[in-house]
Write an enzyme that holds these catalytic residues in place. Structure first.
Site, PDB file in Angstrom:
ATOM      1  N   LYS A  78       1.585 -57.685  86.452  1.00  0.00           N
ATOM      2  CA  LYS A  78       1.815 -56.318  86.944  1.00  0.00           C
ATOM      3  C   LYS A  78       3.317 -56.034  86.959  1.00  0.00           C
ATOM      4  O   LYS A  78       4.108 -56.909  87.347  1.00  0.00           O
ATOM      5  CB  LYS A  78       1.227 -56.228  88.356  1.00  0.00           C
ATOM      6  CG  LYS A  78       1.295 -54.871  89.007  1.00  0.00           C
ATOM      7  CD  LYS A  78       0.592 -54.885  90.362  1.00  0.00           C
ATOM      8  CE  LYS A  78       0.484 -53.495  90.942  1.00  0.00           C
ATOM      9  NZ  LYS A  78      -0.328 -53.437  92.173  1.00  0.00           N
ATOM     10  N   SER A 153      -4.050 -50.028  92.368  1.00  0.00           N
ATOM     11  CA  SER A 153      -2.904 -49.681  91.560  1.00  0.00           C
ATOM     12  C   SER A 153      -2.727 -50.599  90.352  1.00  0.00           C
ATOM     13  O   SER A 153      -1.987 -50.249  89.439  1.00  0.00           O
ATOM     14  CB  SER A 153      -1.631 -49.724  92.416  1.00  0.00           C
ATOM     15  OG  SER A 153      -1.350 -51.034  92.854  1.00  0.00           O
ATOM     16  N   SER A 177      -5.351 -53.031  95.709  1.00  0.00           N
ATOM     17  CA  SER A 177      -4.867 -52.846  94.340  1.00  0.00           C
ATOM     18  C   SER A 177      -5.304 -53.893  93.324  1.00  0.00           C
ATOM     19  O   SER A 177      -5.163 -53.672  92.126  1.00  0.00           O
ATOM     20  CB  SER A 177      -3.346 -52.762  94.334  1.00  0.00           C
ATOM     21  OG  SER A 177      -2.973 -51.475  94.719  1.00  0.00           O
TER      22      SER A 177
HETATM   23  N1  GLN Z   1      -4.749 -47.494  97.214  1.00  0.00           N
HETATM   24  C1  GLN Z   1      -3.803 -48.269  97.958  1.00  0.00           C
HETATM   25  C2  GLN Z   1      -2.576 -47.445  98.224  1.00  0.00           C
HETATM   26  O1  GLN Z   1      -2.331 -46.521  97.508  1.00  0.00           O
HETATM   27  C3  GLN Z   1      -3.495 -49.511  97.167  1.00  0.00           C
HETATM   28  C4  GLN Z   1      -2.198 -50.175  97.503  1.00  0.00           C
HETATM   29  C5  GLN Z   1      -2.031 -51.557  96.943  1.00  0.00           C
HETATM   30  O2  GLN Z   1      -2.876 -52.417  97.178  1.00  0.00           O
HETATM   31  N2  GLN Z   1      -0.908 -51.803  96.309  1.00  0.00           N
HETATM   32  O3  GLN Z   1      -1.850 -47.711  99.156  1.00  0.00           O
END
Ligand code: GLN
Length: 480
Positions: A78, A153, A177
């Protein structure tokens, strides 16, 4: 079967038996990226040249008899995770030109084994989002249906693994995410317990929730990669000192143990408004499979679940606003040169360098932390966080793990929710609570909708029980 379609376990065996070389395996992944990335947009950076030279070195290691479990296997990372000498943007323009001088600890562990870094995955900027539409490098498309989101994400990592552009990936999960895009793309993703894996070198989002973990094609691969990357780290004081269990050998040969397991079905997760019928049916089927294996199914309640999203969306933006303050265009990253004063330069660098969602979080967080509001928001949220954690502690006295869907609905269309931040936040309803409590949870493919879209099922466990969580995931994966 093409080499890029192999799992970590199969690739490691083939390399060890000299059925093919790491160079051939790496070339197969690069060819797939070449063919598919323009449609899927899973990679921001592809390491074509360095990957081949790393693969050659790995082949030499193997020839010398120095192969370790991940030697010679191409993996993707990532873009919100630092990789030495490989550009790492966090999917935001403010770091468009950033090339870290060091590897995150988890990446260093893999590279020390001779792992081949194939490229950097697109994601929601600094991990903010559930659909991968908050990337400043364009959305990631779901390999199962290019009109749908890949989830976020870590959408690029999930799509890259699902589409066989790499053998596995390393991503970050602050509030879903890893698990959410794993569910949308039909791969395995696990958020470990907070402190199990080092966060050193992960671009921080919310420091009290951030975790890093693998995304793989099978649960066996998950256990194998976890065993290589887990453990305490002097560079991350929040890592726990406990020895890393033998996850890989632990997930198998334990069919008998399943007979005594108690699986909790938390009622609050199944009462969520707008839950899709196919998601419910697939989860119910998986509960039946666990019953067939001899597990005891127990109805349980986690009464504070309903506050988890509110708590999450106060704590995360607050910590975000503080962490992201370092990105000012001065020390590194892209500086806007139009500003006439120092303040103007900061403001413009941040205005053009962050996408809307990141700016929204910074504003919410700054407000929640401001004098006069701190007690009402951040402090209150931390107090309710303790109640959520206590719910889990109590329930794990009665059951070994919990089973829930990973997402209340299947992958949605690109553009569907992007203009409605609240709807996007609510997508985290199943994955948020475990994150707030700092406990491990895995998403394994549960089945597909009638239209062929993947649906994931989530197993949540008590703190430091990754082994049990993967063990159950393994048997669920086998019970088709
Ligand atoms: N949907 C979560 C957010 O937007 C995911 C965040 C993550 O795990 N990086 O905060």
């Amino acid at each position: 079967m093409n080499l890029n379609e192999l799992t970590v376990t199969q690739a490691a065996e083939g390399l060890r038996k000299k059925e093919f070389t790491s160079v051939k395996l790496t070339e197969a992944c690069l060819a797939r990226i070449n063919k598919r990335n323009k449609d899927i947009n899973a990679f921001i950076t592809v390491c074509d040249e360095s990957a081949i030279s790393e693969a050659k070195k790995a082949d030499e290691m193997i020839a010398r008899g120095e192969a370790r479990p991940l030697t010679g296997i191409p993996f993707a990372v990532k873009d919100a995770i630092c990789t030495a000498d490989v550009r790492s943007t966090g999917s935001a323009k403010i770091l468009d030109n950033y090339t870290p001088p060091y590897d995150a600890t988890v990446i260093k562990k893999i590279r020390d084994q001779g792992g081949v870094l194939i490229g950097k995955n697109n994601c929601d900027a600094f991990g903010h989002g559930a659909s991968n539409e908050n990337s400043m490098y364009g959305p990631v498309r779901n390999p199962h249906d290019l009109t749908k989101v890949a989830g976020g994400s870590s959408g690029g990592s999930a799509a890259a693994v699902a589409d066989n552009m790499c053998v596995y990936a390393i991503a970050e999960d602050t509030g879903g995410s890893i698990r959410y895009p794993a569910s949308f793309c039909g791969v395995v993703g696990m958020r470990p317990s907070y402190g199990r894996n080092s966060r050193y070198g992960i671009m921080p989002m919310a420091s009290s929730l951030d975790t890093v973990g693998p995304m793989t094609k099978t649960v066996e691969d998950m256990a194998l990669v976890m065993e290589c990357i887990a453990g305490s780290d002097p560079l991350d004081a929040t890592t726990v000192p406990d020895a890393v269990p033998a996850y890989h050998t632990g997930i198998k040969n334990e069919e008998l143990r399943m007979k005594n397991l108690r699986i909790g079905v938390p009622r609050e997760y199944f009462e969520i408004e707008g839950m899709d019928e196919e998601v419910r049916t697939i989860t119910d089927e998986k509960i039946e499979r666990l019953k067939d294996l001899g597990c005891k199914i127990v109805d349980v309640s986690l009464p504070h679940t309903k506050y988890a999203i509110a708590v999450y969306y106060i704590i995360v933006p607050s910590e975000d606003s503080s962490n992201l303050a370092r990105l000012d265009g001065i020390r590194y990253g892209v500086r806007n040169t139009e500003g006439r004063t120092l303040y103007d330069m900061y403001a413009k660098s941040r205005r053009f360098g962050f996408p809307e969602e990141v700016k929204r979080r910074i504003l919410i967080g700054t407000y929640a932390l401001s004098a006069g509001y701190y007690d009402a928001y951040y402090k209150k949220a931390q107090q309710v966080r303790t109640l959520i954690k206590k719910d889990f502690d109590e329930v794990f006295q009665k059951v070994d793990v919990l089973i829930t869907p990973t997402s209340p609905f299947p992958p949605f269309a690109i553009g569907d929710k992007v203009s409605d931040p609240l709807a996007m936040y609510l997508a985290d309803v199943m994955v948020g609570p475990a994150a707030v409590a700092g406990i491990p949870a895995i998403s394994v493919p549960g089945g597909k909708t009638k239209t062929g879209l993947p649906i994931g099922v989530q197993i949540i466990g008590a703190r430091m029980s990754e082994g049990t969580v993967m063990n159950i995931g393994y048997w669920l994966e086998k019970s088709k």
